[in-house]
Each structure stands twice: as C-alpha cells, then as structure tokens.
Design an enzyme around this catalytic site. Structure first.
Site, mmCIF file in Angstrom:
data_model
loop_
_atom_site.group_PDB
_atom_site.id
_atom_site.type_symbol
_atom_site.label_atom_id
_atom_site.label_comp_id
_atom_site.label_asym_id
_atom_site.label_seq_id
_atom_site.Cartn_x
_atom_site.Cartn_y
_atom_site.Cartn_z
ATOM 1 N N SER A 78 0.846 -1.203 0.000
ATOM 2 C CA SER A 78 0.000 0.000 0.000
ATOM 3 C C SER A 78 0.873 1.242 0.000
ATOM 4 O O SER A 78 1.585 1.522 0.976
ATOM 5 C CB SER A 78 -0.899 0.023 1.234
ATOM 6 O OG SER A 78 -1.443 1.323 1.373
ATOM 7 N N HIS A 123 -1.239 -1.676 -4.062
ATOM 8 C CA HIS A 123 -2.518 -1.325 -3.431
ATOM 9 C C HIS A 123 -2.643 0.199 -3.344
ATOM 10 O O HIS A 123 -1.763 0.862 -2.784
ATOM 11 C CB HIS A 123 -2.551 -1.959 -2.037
ATOM 12 C CG HIS A 123 -3.845 -1.840 -1.309
ATOM 13 N ND1 HIS A 123 -4.896 -2.713 -1.501
ATOM 14 C CD2 HIS A 123 -4.256 -0.969 -0.357
ATOM 15 C CE1 HIS A 123 -5.889 -2.378 -0.698
ATOM 16 N NE2 HIS A 123 -5.533 -1.321 0.013
ATOM 17 N N ASP A 158 -4.948 3.230 -2.054
ATOM 18 C CA ASP A 158 -6.017 3.569 -1.105
ATOM 19 C C ASP A 158 -6.602 4.937 -1.421
ATOM 20 O O ASP A 158 -5.953 5.959 -1.191
ATOM 21 C CB ASP A 158 -5.446 3.602 0.316
ATOM 22 C CG ASP A 158 -5.169 2.215 0.855
ATOM 23 O OD1 ASP A 158 -6.101 1.387 0.856
ATOM 24 O OD2 ASP A 158 -4.024 1.958 1.277
ATOM 25 N N MET A 213 -9.372 7.717 -0.548
ATOM 26 C CA MET A 213 -10.232 8.134 0.576
ATOM 27 C C MET A 213 -10.850 9.482 0.272
ATOM 28 O O MET A 213 -10.167 10.385 -0.226
ATOM 29 C CB MET A 213 -9.393 8.260 1.841
ATOM 30 C CG MET A 213 -8.659 6.985 2.210
ATOM 31 S SD MET A 213 -7.640 7.254 3.665
ATOM 32 C CE MET A 213 -6.842 5.649 3.782
ATOM 33 N N HIS A 244 -8.415 0.361 -3.867
ATOM 34 C CA HIS A 244 -9.313 0.215 -2.717
ATOM 35 C C HIS A 244 -10.053 1.529 -2.519
ATOM 36 O O HIS A 244 -9.476 2.502 -2.031
ATOM 37 C CB HIS A 244 -8.450 -0.157 -1.492
ATOM 38 C CG HIS A 244 -9.212 -0.318 -0.223
ATOM 39 N ND1 HIS A 244 -8.589 -0.399 1.005
ATOM 40 C CD2 HIS A 244 -10.542 -0.428 0.027
ATOM 41 C CE1 HIS A 244 -9.503 -0.543 1.945
ATOM 42 N NE2 HIS A 244 -10.692 -0.559 1.387
ATOM 43 N N MET A 256 -12.330 3.808 -0.696
ATOM 44 C CA MET A 256 -12.992 4.125 0.568
ATOM 45 C C MET A 256 -13.759 5.417 0.354
ATOM 46 O O MET A 256 -13.435 6.476 0.904
ATOM 47 C CB MET A 256 -11.941 4.248 1.678
ATOM 48 C CG MET A 256 -11.397 2.873 2.079
ATOM 49 S SD MET A 256 -9.860 2.983 2.998
ATOM 50 C CE MET A 256 -8.702 3.046 1.635
ATOM 51 N N MET A 315 -11.209 -5.985 6.161
ATOM 52 C CA MET A 315 -10.396 -4.957 6.829
ATOM 53 C C MET A 315 -10.007 -5.457 8.219
ATOM 54 O O MET A 315 -10.856 -5.857 9.011
ATOM 55 C CB MET A 315 -11.179 -3.650 6.968
ATOM 56 C CG MET A 315 -11.430 -2.896 5.670
ATOM 57 S SD MET A 315 -9.948 -2.506 4.713
ATOM 58 C CE MET A 315 -9.039 -1.460 5.868
ATOM 59 N N GLY A 359 -3.161 4.436 7.678
ATOM 60 C CA GLY A 359 -2.144 3.402 7.733
ATOM 61 C C GLY A 359 -1.566 3.332 9.136
ATOM 62 O O GLY A 359 -1.880 4.178 9.991
ATOM 63 N N ASP A 372 -6.377 -6.443 4.935
ATOM 64 C CA ASP A 372 -5.766 -5.112 4.844
ATOM 65 C C ASP A 372 -5.751 -4.428 6.206
ATOM 66 O O ASP A 372 -6.800 -4.146 6.781
ATOM 67 C CB ASP A 372 -6.594 -4.289 3.835
ATOM 68 C CG ASP A 372 -6.040 -2.890 3.590
ATOM 69 O OD1 ASP A 372 -4.963 -2.561 4.120
ATOM 70 O OD2 ASP A 372 -6.707 -2.132 2.849
HETATM 71 C C1 DX5 Z 1 -6.358 1.704 5.633
HETATM 72 C C2 DX5 Z 1 -5.883 1.295 4.266
HETATM 73 C C3 DX5 Z 1 -4.767 0.338 4.292
HETATM 74 C C4 DX5 Z 1 -3.493 0.873 4.879
HETATM 75 C C5 DX5 Z 1 -2.608 -0.268 5.291
HETATM 76 O O1 DX5 Z 1 -7.511 2.466 5.497
HETATM 77 O O2 DX5 Z 1 -6.935 0.678 3.555
HETATM 78 O O3 DX5 Z 1 -4.526 -0.198 2.994
HETATM 79 O O4 DX5 Z 1 -2.799 1.697 3.981
HETATM 80 O O5 DX5 Z 1 -1.506 0.253 5.953
HETATM 81 P P1 DX5 Z 1 -0.718 -0.552 7.092
HETATM 82 O O6 DX5 Z 1 -0.175 -1.788 6.458
HETATM 83 O O7 DX5 Z 1 0.305 0.407 7.527
HETATM 84 O O8 DX5 Z 1 -1.731 -0.894 8.165
HETATM 85 ZN ZN ZN Z 2 -6.439 -0.430 1.707
#
Ligand code: DX5
Ligand code: ZN
Length: 217
Positions: free
Chosen positions: A7, A32, A34, A36, A65, A67, A136, A143, A175
């Site tokens: 990610s 990956h 992310d 948001m 992904h 969100m 999740m 993260g 994740d």
């Molecule tokens: C959280 C994200 C994850 C995140 C994972 O909302 O969907 O993909 O970036 O990061 P780590 O591995 O640091 O938990």
């Molecule tokens: Zn993610």
C-alpha cells in the site's frame, strides 16, 4: 498463489515512482492504492490523476481500494485511470451488486470490502458475484494501525464460504496492520492477498518485500 499488495499510502509521496520500483523489483506484482474521500472515512488521500500518472511507471496489477461513498459514480474514471481490480466497500453502496456489475462492464475485476464492524455473513451472497473479498483488519482511514485479532476468525469463515461456493481459490485480501510477525497467521487463516503499507515502505523497501514474500511463499 499468494500475493503481496504493498500500500503506497505509507510511501514517500515525493518519490512514488522510485518507491514503487523498489517494491516491484523485489518481487511485488500488485500495488494497493487507497482512495479516501473524507466522507466514508475521516481522511483524504489521493485519487484519479495520481493513479493515472502511476500507471505510466509500472505494469504491476493496480489493486484500487475505494474508501468512498457511492463509488458507482466514479468506477469509469478509475477504470480509465488504469485500475485492474476495483474494490468497493459494502457499507458505502446503496446497491453493491449494481456497483460490482458496473466494474465488470468495464472489463475490470471487482472486489467487495467489509469494515471491522460489518457482519461477515453479508459476503456469502457476494462471493459468486465478484473476484475478491477484502476483510479490513483495521478501521479504514489510516495506515500504521494495529491489526485487530478478531480478524482471523473472519478470514476462516470467508475462506469456508468460498470453498462452499466452489470458488476455493478466489482472492481473499486482508488489509491493515500486517507485518512479518502476523502475516503467517493471516495466511494460515485462509488469506491469499496481503496488503502491507508500513511494513513495506518503512525502512528498506526491497528487503521488506523479500522478507514478507519469503513467509507467504
Ligand atoms: C487503511 C488502508 C490500508 C493501509 C494499510 O484504510 O486501507 O490499505 O494503507 O496500511 P498498514 O499496512 O500500515 O496498516
Ligand atoms: Zn487499503
């Protein structure tokens, strides 16, 4: 087959090209991404133009992904930007199946994600409809959070549903909070796609990818 999906949320955004190359040179073939929106989750990351630019620098599978609320509004834009697999949140869609159908209509693979408070039973009827379920293991939005231990049981339950649905090798991605201390247990529970942000992009990216791949095989 097991896949690591680094990610980039944990990467240095001023040098995404180099950081992605470090991960892919070490063997990662998924990335990956992310996305948001500051509404479905309490954070804003990056979106369509960033993915479009990164598409020029790597052939890795883009595991996007989303969100975001009502992602059906933006499926075409993410497909055009270069997403290969688009994952939407069960909780964010008025009509999950219509959203999955919109992804398929654009020739992309579809995933459905569930947040930690969503009953795992909801994925049963979605398994025949899509290519991936994403569980999740942290609350989406940030993260670097700690893996929620109760996730193992959910992974086992979903892999069981996949076997029952005659899709034993379907993608099951987990994740959040995955690192070299727990990735073996996540694998043993039945996951085959592992998102790793902090544990890949903090420190030596190549060495981190190799270490995690050595465990998942
Ligand atoms: C959280 C994200 C994850 C995140 C994972 O909302 O969907 O993909 O970036 O990061 P780590 O591995 O640091 O938990
Ligand atoms: Zn993610």
């Amino acid at each position: 087959m097991n896949y690591l999906s680094p990610s980039i949320l944990a990467a240095d955004f001023s040098k995404l090209d180099a950081e992605i190359s470090a991960a892919t040179d070490a063997g990662a073939n998924w990335i990956h991404l992310d996305v948001m929106d500051g509404a479905f989750v309490p954070n804003i990351s990056f979106g369509i133009p960033v993915i479009k630019s990164l598409r020029k620098v790597t052939d890795a599978l883009f595991d996007v992904h989303l969100m975001i609320n009502e992602p059906i509004r933006y499926i075409e834009a993410f497909a055009d930007a270069g997403a290969d697999l688009i994952t939407i949140h069960y909780e964010a869609c008025e009509d999950v199946v219509a959203t999955v159908d919109a992804i398929h209509a654009l020739g992309k693979k579809a995933g459905v994600a569930i947040s930690p408070d969503t009953d795992v039973a909801v994925v049963k009827e979605l398994i025949p409809q899509c290519e991936m379920i994403l569980i999740m293991s942290v609350y989406p939005g940030f993260g670097g959070q700690k893996y929620i231990e109760a996730t193992y049981e959910k992974i086992e339950a979903v892999r069981g549903m996949m076997i029952e649905a005659s899709k034993p090798n379907m993608y099951l991605e987990v994740d959040g909070g995955i690192d070299s201390n727990n990735i073996d247990k996540v694998k043993d529970a039945g996951a085959n796609v592992f998102v790793a942000g902090s544990s890949v992009f903090r420190g030596d990216i190549g060495a981190n990818v190799r270490e995690l791949y050595a465990i998942i095989g």
